[in-house]
Motif scaffolding. Structure first.
Motif, PDB file in Angstrom:
ATOM      1  N   GLY A 237       0.780  -1.237   0.000  1.00 37.31           N
ATOM      2  CA  GLY A 237       0.000   0.000   0.000  1.00 37.31           C
ATOM      3  C   GLY A 237       0.804   1.275   0.000  1.00 37.31           C
ATOM      4  N   LEU A 238       2.140   1.194  -0.022  1.00 38.57           N
ATOM      5  CA  LEU A 238       2.958   2.407  -0.022  1.00 38.57           C
ATOM      6  C   LEU A 238       2.996   2.994  -1.430  1.00 38.57           C
ATOM      7  N   ASP A 239       2.771   4.294  -1.535  1.00 41.72           N
ATOM      8  CA  ASP A 239       2.718   4.969  -2.826  1.00 41.72           C
ATOM      9  C   ASP A 239       4.072   4.881  -3.526  1.00 41.72           C
ATOM     10  N   GLU A 240       4.077   4.394  -4.767  1.00 45.71           N
ATOM     11  CA  GLU A 240       5.327   4.219  -5.505  1.00 45.71           C
ATOM     12  C   GLU A 240       6.010   5.547  -5.776  1.00 45.71           C
ATOM     13  N   ALA A 241       5.255   6.647  -5.816  1.00 46.90           N
ATOM     14  CA  ALA A 241       5.843   7.956  -6.084  1.00 46.90           C
ATOM     15  C   ALA A 241       6.747   8.436  -4.956  1.00 46.90           C
ATOM     16  N   ARG A 242       6.655   7.829  -3.798  1.00 48.11           N
ATOM     17  CA  ARG A 242       7.480   8.255  -2.663  1.00 48.11           C
ATOM     18  C   ARG A 242       8.905   7.702  -2.730  1.00 48.11           C
ATOM     19  N   PHE A 243       9.160   6.740  -3.630  1.00 48.26           N
ATOM     20  CA  PHE A 243      10.488   6.144  -3.688  1.00 48.26           C
ATOM     21  C   PHE A 243      11.428   7.040  -4.491  1.00 48.26           C
ATOM     22  N   ASP A 244      12.555   7.352  -3.885  1.00 49.56           N
ATOM     23  CA  ASP A 244      13.548   8.218  -4.515  1.00 49.56           C
ATOM     24  C   ASP A 244      14.644   7.411  -5.205  1.00 49.56           C
ATOM     25  N   ARG A 245      15.021   6.267  -4.618  1.00 52.72           N
ATOM     26  CA  ARG A 245      16.071   5.443  -5.224  1.00 52.72           C
ATOM     27  C   ARG A 245      16.106   4.078  -4.544  1.00 52.72           C
ATOM     28  N   THR A 246      16.715   3.121  -5.232  1.00 55.98           N
ATOM     29  CA  THR A 246      17.107   1.842  -4.634  1.00 55.98           C
ATOM     30  C   THR A 246      18.591   1.662  -4.910  1.00 55.98           C
ATOM     31  N   THR A 247      19.339   1.231  -3.908  1.00 51.71           N
ATOM     32  CA  THR A 247      20.803   1.166  -4.021  1.00 51.71           C
ATOM     33  C   THR A 247      21.300  -0.198  -3.580  1.00 51.71           C
ATOM     34  N   ALA A 248      22.234  -0.746  -4.340  1.00 44.76           N
ATOM     35  CA  ALA A 248      22.879  -2.010  -4.001  1.00 44.76           C
ATOM     36  C   ALA A 248      24.290  -1.723  -3.489  1.00 44.76           C
ATOM     37  N   HIS A 249      24.582  -2.151  -2.270  1.00 46.61           N
ATOM     38  CA  HIS A 249      25.903  -1.921  -1.671  1.00 46.61           C
ATOM     39  C   HIS A 249      26.761  -3.180  -1.648  1.00 46.61           C
ATOM     40  N   ALA A 250      26.193  -4.320  -2.056  1.00 45.21           N
ATOM     41  CA  ALA A 250      26.910  -5.604  -2.029  1.00 45.21           C
ATOM     42  C   ALA A 250      27.471  -5.857  -0.624  1.00 45.21           C
ATOM     43  N   ASP A 251      28.733  -6.266  -0.538  1.00 49.87           N
ATOM     44  CA  ASP A 251      29.351  -6.553   0.765  1.00 49.87           C
ATOM     45  C   ASP A 251      30.366  -5.490   1.156  1.00 49.87           C
ATOM     46  N   ARG A 252      30.205  -4.279   0.604  1.00 45.86           N
ATOM     47  CA  ARG A 252      31.209  -3.230   0.811  1.00 45.86           C
ATOM     48  C   ARG A 252      31.095  -2.515   2.148  1.00 45.86           C
ATOM     49  N   GLU A 253      29.977  -2.649   2.853  1.00 43.34           N
ATOM     50  CA  GLU A 253      29.802  -1.938   4.128  1.00 43.34           C
ATOM     51  C   GLU A 253      29.327  -2.901   5.209  1.00 43.34           C
ATOM     52  N   PRO A 254      30.168  -3.850   5.624  1.00 47.76           N
ATOM     53  CA  PRO A 254      29.743  -4.813   6.660  1.00 47.76           C
ATOM     54  C   PRO A 254      29.600  -4.136   8.018  1.00 47.76           C
ATOM     55  N   VAL A 255      28.677  -4.643   8.820  1.00 49.89           N
ATOM     56  CA  VAL A 255      28.509  -4.139  10.182  1.00 49.89           C
ATOM     57  C   VAL A 255      29.120  -5.090  11.204  1.00 49.89           C
ATOM     58  N   SER A 256      29.514  -6.267  10.751  1.00 51.28           N
ATOM     59  CA  SER A 256      30.120  -7.262  11.627  1.00 51.28           C
ATOM     60  C   SER A 256      31.598  -7.402  11.273  1.00 51.28           C
ATOM     61  N   ALA A 257      32.405  -7.733  12.281  1.00 47.68           N
ATOM     62  CA  ALA A 257      33.833  -7.940  12.037  1.00 47.68           C
ATOM     63  C   ALA A 257      34.072  -9.114  11.103  1.00 47.68           C
ATOM     64  N   ASN A 258      33.165 -10.079  11.133  1.00 48.28           N
ATOM     65  CA  ASN A 258      33.246 -11.217  10.232  1.00 48.28           C
ATOM     66  C   ASN A 258      32.485 -10.881   8.953  1.00 48.28           C
ATOM     67  N   PRO A 259      33.154 -10.709   7.804  1.00 46.90           N
ATOM     68  CA  PRO A 259      32.443 -10.293   6.584  1.00 46.90           C
ATOM     69  C   PRO A 259      31.421 -11.307   6.098  1.00 46.90           C
ATOM     70  N   MET A 260      31.515 -12.574   6.541  1.00 44.07           N
ATOM     71  CA  MET A 260      30.558 -13.592   6.110  1.00 44.07           C
ATOM     72  C   MET A 260      29.470 -13.847   7.152  1.00 44.07           C
ATOM     73  N   SER A 261      29.366 -12.964   8.145  1.00 44.49           N
ATOM     74  CA  SER A 261      28.336 -13.107   9.170  1.00 44.49           C
ATOM     75  C   SER A 261      26.955 -12.825   8.604  1.00 44.49           C
ATOM     76  N   GLU A 262      25.938 -13.547   9.101  1.00 42.41           N
ATOM     77  CA  GLU A 262      24.562 -13.319   8.650  1.00 42.41           C
ATOM     78  C   GLU A 262      24.094 -11.906   8.952  1.00 42.41           C
ATOM     79  N   ARG A 263      24.677 -11.287   9.963  1.00 41.45           N
ATOM     80  CA  ARG A 263      24.248  -9.939  10.353  1.00 41.45           C
ATOM     81  C   ARG A 263      24.489  -8.912   9.246  1.00 41.45           C
ATOM     82  N   ASN A 264      25.406  -9.217   8.332  1.00 41.80           N
ATOM     83  CA  ASN A 264      25.671  -8.298   7.231  1.00 41.80           C
ATOM     84  C   ASN A 264      24.590  -8.336   6.160  1.00 41.80           C
TER      85      ASN A 264
END
Length: 274
Positions: A237-264
């Motif tokens: 139900g969210l209006d499509e006109a409100r979307f400004d962009r979609t961005t793919a960051h891949a694995d370049r900005e991990p939040v976990s020290a382990n790059p293969m952690s599920e948390r990423n």
């Protein structure tokens, strides 16, 4: 002494007293008190670690080691400290020439300087989304178990709702097939989005994969997942006109020290500043 005197001679004995003899004085008591205090602090720390959640522990850590964000539009002041103390306002970095986010000067307003992350508009949007999404002011749009996957924060871009994988509960299965969990989270975010009118950006992050694979799918997966979340939000139900962009960051900005952690594996819905 005269000979033949019946007076007995007087003998004086001097006894040397050594301080601290026996129990070495009271120094041991001070050392013992320090030891007991240290042990009490240690057990209190262990209790706090066991009795608090990850978010609460992060809040406690941030309280004792606060960070100060530096604005991209920064400069000196109109004099020594711009006529104010560096501790006189909530935002310490200066914005423009002698102004802060709370009291901008005319020069800063003319340049269109970026507001600080803790501006009033951002806090108001954050409060509205928290009330709608987390049920702070009433009934939550998400189940309590689903809230484990949700984190809200205020950034330079705006209010960010982050949803992420947990080891026992992923957002996608068999590649990029959505789970009932992700579908429920998308419905809740779409419902909460009605509380504000901001434009929306969708960001997707993935964890790293072993390098032995012939092709690295992280870019394709993150781009696909960003589009999938956008489709789920519009389908809810969210209006499509409100979307400004979609961005793919891949694995370049991990939040976990382990790059293969599920948390990423995570998706971000950013309610952009006006």
């Amino acid at each position: 002494m005269k000979g033949g005197s019946n007076v007995a001679p007087v003998i004086i004995k001097k006894k040397k007293v050594v301080a601290g003899d026996g129990h070495h004085g009271g120094a041991w008591k001070v050392a013992y008190a320090d030891f007991v205090t240290a042990m009490m602090a240690f057990f209190m720390l262990m209790w706090l670690l066991n009795a608090t959640t990850e978010k609460q522990r992060k809040g406690i850590a941030d309280y004792f080691s606060p960070t100060i964000a530096v604005n991209r539009v920064s400069g000196g002041g109109d004099g020594s400290l711009g006529g104010t103390s560096v501790f006189s306002e909530n935002t310490l970095p200066k914005v423009g020439t002698g102004a802060t986010s709370l009291h901008p000067t005319r020069d800063v307003a003319a340049r269109g300087a970026i507001t600080a992350p803790d501006s009033g508009a951002g806090k108001a949007d954050m409060a509205k989304l928290e009330e709608a999404l987390l049920g702070r002011g009433g009934e939550s749009v998400l189940e309590e178990n689903d809230l484990r996957h949700v984190e809200l924060r205020l950034t330079d871009e705006g209010v960010t709702i982050e949803i992420f994988d947990l080891p026992d509960a992923p957002l996608f299965t068999d590649g990029n097939r959505t789970t009932p969990l992700l579908q429920a989270l998308a419905r809740g975010i779409a419902a909460a989005a009605n509380a504000v009118e901001n434009q929306i950006a969708v960001d997707a992050h993935t964890r790293s994969v072993p390098l032995v694979r012939s092709e690295n799918p992280v870019w394709t997966d993150s781009a696909t997942r960003a589009g999938v979340l956008r489709d789920l939000l519009t389908g809810a139900g969210l209006d499509e006109a409100r979307f400004d962009r979609t961005t793919a960051h891949a694995d370049r900005e991990p939040v976990s020290a382990n790059p293969m952690s599920e948390r990423n594996n995570r998706l971000e819905v950013v309610f952009l500043r006006p």
